[in-house]
Design a protein around this motif. Structure first.
Motif, PDB file in Angstrom:
ATOM      1  N   GLY A   1      41.331  35.180  36.034  1.00  0.00           N
ATOM      2  CA  GLY A   1      40.500  34.427  35.091  1.00  0.00           C
ATOM      3  C   GLY A   1      39.776  33.195  35.585  1.00  0.00           C
ATOM      4  N   HIS A   2      40.141  32.645  36.760  1.00  0.00           N
ATOM      5  CA  HIS A   2      39.684  31.273  37.038  1.00  0.00           C
ATOM      6  C   HIS A   2      38.198  31.131  37.369  1.00  0.00           C
ATOM      7  CE1 HIS A   2      40.268  30.951  41.695  1.00  0.00           C
ATOM      8  NE2 HIS A   2      39.926  32.185  41.364  1.00  0.00           N
ATOM      9  N   HIS A   3      37.496  32.242  37.588  1.00  0.00           N
ATOM     10  CA  HIS A   3      36.040  32.146  37.768  1.00  0.00           C
ATOM     11  C   HIS A   3      35.287  32.231  36.429  1.00  0.00           C
ATOM     12  CE1 HIS A   3      36.415  32.156  42.061  1.00  0.00           C
ATOM     13  NE2 HIS A   3      36.937  33.368  42.099  1.00  0.00           N
ATOM     14  N   ALA A   4      35.989  32.610  35.358  1.00  0.00           N
ATOM     15  CA  ALA A   4      35.329  32.738  34.054  1.00  0.00           C
ATOM     16  C   ALA A   4      35.242  31.377  33.372  1.00  0.00           C
ATOM     17  CB  ALA A   4      36.094  33.718  33.169  1.00  0.00           C
ATOM     18  N   GLY A   5      34.082  31.100  32.780  1.00  0.00           N
ATOM     19  CA  GLY A   5      33.888  29.845  32.072  1.00  0.00           C
ATOM     20  C   GLY A   5      33.788  30.061  30.573  1.00  0.00           C
ATOM     21  N   ARG A   6      33.378  29.023  29.870  1.00  0.00           N
ATOM     22  CA  ARG A   6      33.303  29.110  28.417  1.00  0.00           C
ATOM     23  C   ARG A   6      32.408  30.269  27.969  1.00  0.00           C
ATOM     24  NH1 ARG A   6      32.445  27.418  23.204  1.00  0.00           N
ATOM     25  NH2 ARG A   6      30.185  27.465  23.088  1.00  0.00           N
ATOM     26  N   SER A   7      31.301  30.467  28.651  1.00  0.00           N
ATOM     27  CA  SER A   7      30.388  31.524  28.204  1.00  0.00           C
ATOM     28  C   SER A   7      29.934  32.412  29.366  1.00  0.00           C
ATOM     29  CB  SER A   7      29.161  30.904  27.516  1.00  0.00           C
ATOM     30  OG  SER A   7      28.501  30.028  28.409  1.00  0.00           O
TER      31      SER A   7
ATOM     32  N   GLY B   1      32.481  36.552  35.802  1.00  0.00           N
ATOM     33  CA  GLY B   1      32.055  36.623  37.203  1.00  0.00           C
ATOM     34  C   GLY B   1      33.264  36.635  38.120  1.00  0.00           C
ATOM     35  N   GLY B   2      33.069  37.094  39.342  1.00  0.00           N
ATOM     36  CA  GLY B   2      34.147  37.048  40.336  1.00  0.00           C
ATOM     37  C   GLY B   2      35.438  37.722  39.892  1.00  0.00           C
ATOM     38  N   TYR B   3      35.340  38.948  39.353  1.00  0.00           N
ATOM     39  CA  TYR B   3      36.477  39.737  38.833  1.00  0.00           C
ATOM     40  C   TYR B   3      37.068  39.162  37.546  1.00  0.00           C
ATOM     41  CZ  TYR B   3      36.761  41.197  43.845  1.00  0.00           C
ATOM     42  OH  TYR B   3      36.515  41.622  45.128  1.00  0.00           O
ATOM     43  N   CYS B   4      36.483  38.070  36.998  1.00  0.00           N
ATOM     44  CA  CYS B   4      37.100  37.354  35.871  1.00  0.00           C
ATOM     45  C   CYS B   4      36.235  37.445  34.612  1.00  0.00           C
ATOM     46  CB  CYS B   4      37.289  35.882  36.236  1.00  0.00           C
ATOM     47  SG  CYS B   4      38.334  35.612  37.686  1.00  0.00           S
ATOM     48  N   TYR B   5      36.910  37.504  33.458  1.00  0.00           N
ATOM     49  CA  TYR B   5      36.211  37.693  32.174  1.00  0.00           C
ATOM     50  C   TYR B   5      36.555  36.593  31.170  1.00  0.00           C
ATOM     51  CZ  TYR B   5      35.499  42.177  34.395  1.00  0.00           C
ATOM     52  OH  TYR B   5      35.157  43.144  35.293  1.00  0.00           O
ATOM     53  N   LEU B   6      37.859  36.330  31.020  1.00  0.00           N
ATOM     54  CA  LEU B   6      38.309  35.211  30.194  1.00  0.00           C
ATOM     55  C   LEU B   6      39.217  34.355  31.066  1.00  0.00           C
ATOM     56  CD1 LEU B   6      39.209  36.940  26.777  1.00  0.00           C
ATOM     57  CD2 LEU B   6      37.081  35.767  27.405  1.00  0.00           C
ATOM     58  N   ASN B   7      39.231  33.048  30.798  1.00  0.00           N
ATOM     59  CA  ASN B   7      39.986  32.150  31.681  1.00  0.00           C
ATOM     60  C   ASN B   7      41.424  32.001  31.197  1.00  0.00           C
ATOM     61  OD1 ASN B   7      41.002  29.803  33.068  1.00  0.00           O
ATOM     62  ND2 ASN B   7      38.904  29.539  33.789  1.00  0.00           N
TER      63      ASN B   7
ATOM     64  N   HIS C   1      37.563  28.510  44.963  1.00  0.00           N
ATOM     65  CA  HIS C   1      37.506  27.449  43.960  1.00  0.00           C
ATOM     66  C   HIS C   1      37.451  28.051  42.552  1.00  0.00           C
ATOM     67  CE1 HIS C   1      35.337  24.338  41.476  1.00  0.00           C
ATOM     68  NE2 HIS C   1      36.403  23.697  41.901  1.00  0.00           N
ATOM     69  N   GLY C   2      38.222  27.463  41.632  1.00  0.00           N
ATOM     70  CA  GLY C   2      38.226  27.916  40.241  1.00  0.00           C
ATOM     71  C   GLY C   2      37.071  27.307  39.479  1.00  0.00           C
ATOM     72  N   ASN C   3      35.880  27.807  39.762  1.00  0.00           N
ATOM     73  CA  ASN C   3      34.670  27.201  39.177  1.00  0.00           C
ATOM     74  C   ASN C   3      34.641  27.290  37.661  1.00  0.00           C
ATOM     75  OD1 ASN C   3      34.267  30.075  39.866  1.00  0.00           O
ATOM     76  ND2 ASN C   3      32.307  29.807  38.835  1.00  0.00           N
ATOM     77  N   GLY C   4      35.184  28.390  37.118  1.00  0.00           N
ATOM     78  CA  GLY C   4      35.203  28.529  35.665  1.00  0.00           C
ATOM     79  C   GLY C   4      36.130  27.500  35.035  1.00  0.00           C
ATOM     80  N   THR C   5      37.309  27.357  35.608  1.00  0.00           N
ATOM     81  CA  THR C   5      38.278  26.387  35.093  1.00  0.00           C
ATOM     82  C   THR C   5      37.687  24.981  35.151  1.00  0.00           C
ATOM     83  OG1 THR C   5      40.045  27.790  35.964  1.00  0.00           O
ATOM     84  CG2 THR C   5      40.635  25.530  35.333  1.00  0.00           C
ATOM     85  N   GLN C   6      37.138  24.632  36.300  1.00  0.00           N
ATOM     86  CA  GLN C   6      36.565  23.292  36.444  1.00  0.00           C
ATOM     87  C   GLN C   6      35.490  23.043  35.382  1.00  0.00           C
ATOM     88  OE1 GLN C   6      35.587  21.294  40.271  1.00  0.00           O
ATOM     89  NE2 GLN C   6      33.465  21.442  39.625  1.00  0.00           N
ATOM     90  N   ASP C   7      34.650  24.048  35.172  1.00  0.00           N
ATOM     91  CA  ASP C   7      33.568  23.901  34.208  1.00  0.00           C
ATOM     92  C   ASP C   7      34.123  23.672  32.797  1.00  0.00           C
ATOM     93  OD1 ASP C   7      30.635  24.029  34.326  1.00  0.00           O
ATOM     94  OD2 ASP C   7      30.880  25.548  32.761  1.00  0.00           O
ATOM     95  N   MET C   8      35.207  24.362  32.471  1.00  0.00           N
ATOM     96  CA  MET C   8      35.755  24.281  31.106  1.00  0.00           C
ATOM     97  C   MET C   8      36.489  22.967  30.842  1.00  0.00           C
ATOM     98  SD  MET C   8      36.976  28.211  30.812  1.00  0.00           S
ATOM     99  CE  MET C   8      37.293  28.445  29.078  1.00  0.00           C
ATOM    100  N   VAL C   9      37.097  22.401  31.881  1.00  0.00           N
ATOM    101  CA  VAL C   9      37.870  21.163  31.666  1.00  0.00           C
ATOM    102  C   VAL C   9      37.110  19.935  32.161  1.00  0.00           C
ATOM    103  CG1 VAL C   9      40.027  22.472  31.849  1.00  0.00           C
ATOM    104  CG2 VAL C   9      39.169  21.250  33.863  1.00  0.00           C
TER     105      VAL C   9
END
Ligand SMILES: [Zn+2]
Length: 346
Positions: A163-169, A172-178, A202-210
């Motif tokens: 999940g860690h590449h997935a962001g709020r909307s 990507g990168g094998y990830c759908y929900l964080n 890097h967990g770009n989705g996680t970083q973006d969400m928090v």
């Protein structure tokens, strides 16, 4: 001391999501994020005497998902899973990314939706993807729940897809929900907390969400995005939004990172987390840092994962482990066992 079982939450239907191929640098290759990854880890963890397997049967609450994800992303997952079901289970790969020019959506909206809710082509959607993704999220939420209730100090969610590449909307990168952020969102009932991301990427989705959340500290050790996916974030200068200054700590690492350098850097990340005085911890746990991983440039040994676990244990925080990457399939069981022995101290 009695041996409290460590619950391992397992998404029984993750195999419904099984894309065959991915496209990278001009090559069409087998999809690396295979179902066998989770089966290997599950078998290895079950061989440990203190582990208890828990099927992830919790019903996912859409309203809870919408606390961290855009309804449009959830709709995209549903619409494209249904599209796949109407097309012999074919996987949908986003191919038009309208970020630079969009003024509207055409009548074939369902087939072009992907570009609006994916930042790359590495998160295809098949007819079983939505079910698998929801169950993966349910695993993380169930693990968070038992930790929240104080039933255990450590719980492990065998999330797949990761999940860690997935962001709020975006996916990507094998990830759908964080999954990590979903777990963190539930743990907020305990007050402020931290997410430690030790996946190779890097967990770009996680970083973006928090990014602008003052209640969550995010520390990440990862391959330097100057040479590694996801390229566009994960740099030291990224430290949080205006309402949450200095709540993000990125630790980019070079090629050939050794055990010694990794542990020294982990120590610095854990010190940063401690300074935030969190009440809980979510670990985005990737094993693609391993030296023999096919997509990794580090030189980490098999034994180091026990040390990594031991270091994290020293924080003495209620902890949820969320599975992220790791693609050296035949070795994943050994790595997971080592980590688990380290973090539990059993
Ligand atoms: Zn990774």
């Amino acid at each position: 001391m009695t041996l409290t079982p460590v619950p391992v939450f397992y998404p029984t239907q993750h195999g419904l999501h099984a894309p065959e191929a991915e496209y990278d640098n001009g090559l069409i290759t087998p999809y690396a994020e295979v179902a066998e990854r989770i089966e290997v880890i599950k078998a290895a963890l079950l061989a440990l005497p203190f582990v208890q397997l828990e099927p992830a049967t919790a019903v996912i609450s859409i309203s809870e998902l919408e606390q961290v994800h855009a309804p449009e992303l959830l709709n995209y997952l549903r619409v494209m899973s249904e599209w796949s079901a109407r097309h012999e289970g074919r996987y949908y790969y986003p191919s038009v990314f309208p970020g630079y020019f969009a003024r509207g959506v055409g009548v074939n909206g369902d087939r072009v939706l992907g570009g609006m809710f994916a930042f790359d082509i590495h998160a295809p959607i098949g007819m079983g993807t939505e079910t698998a993704v929801f169950q993966s999220a349910a695993s993380a939420l169930s693990a968070a729940q038992v930790v929240l209730e104080g039933k255990t100090n450590v719980a492990y969610a065998l999330c797949r897809p990761p999940g860690h590449h997935a962001g709020r909307s975006f996916s990507g990168g094998y990830c759908y929900l964080n999954n990590a952020v979903l777990a963190a969102n539930r743990l907020k009932a305990l007050g402020k907390g931290a997410i430690l991301d030790i996946d190779y990427h890097h967990g770009n989705g996680t970083q973006d969400m928090v990014w602008d959340d003052p209640e969550i500290f995010f520390a990440s050790l990862h391959a330097d995005p100057a040479f590694e996916y996801p390229y566009y974030c994960g740099y030291v200068a990224e430290t949080g939004g205006p309402h949450a200054p200095d709540t993000i700590a990125n630790f980019p690492l070079p090629k050939q990172t050794s055990d010694e350098l990794y542990l020294t850097t982990l120590h610095a990340a854990l010190e940063a987390i401690e300074a935030f005085a969190p009440n809980w911890l979510v670990v985005s746990l990737g094993f693609d840092t391993f030296g023999e991983d096919p997509i990794c440039t580090f030189a980490l040994s098999e034994g180091i994962y026990q040390e990594i676990g031991k270091h994290i244990k020293k924080l003495a925080l209620p902890t949820v482990l969320v599975q992220e990457g790791g693609y050296a399939v035949s070795k994943l069981g050994d790595l997971a066992q080592n980590f688990m022995v380290g973090i539990t101290g059993f």
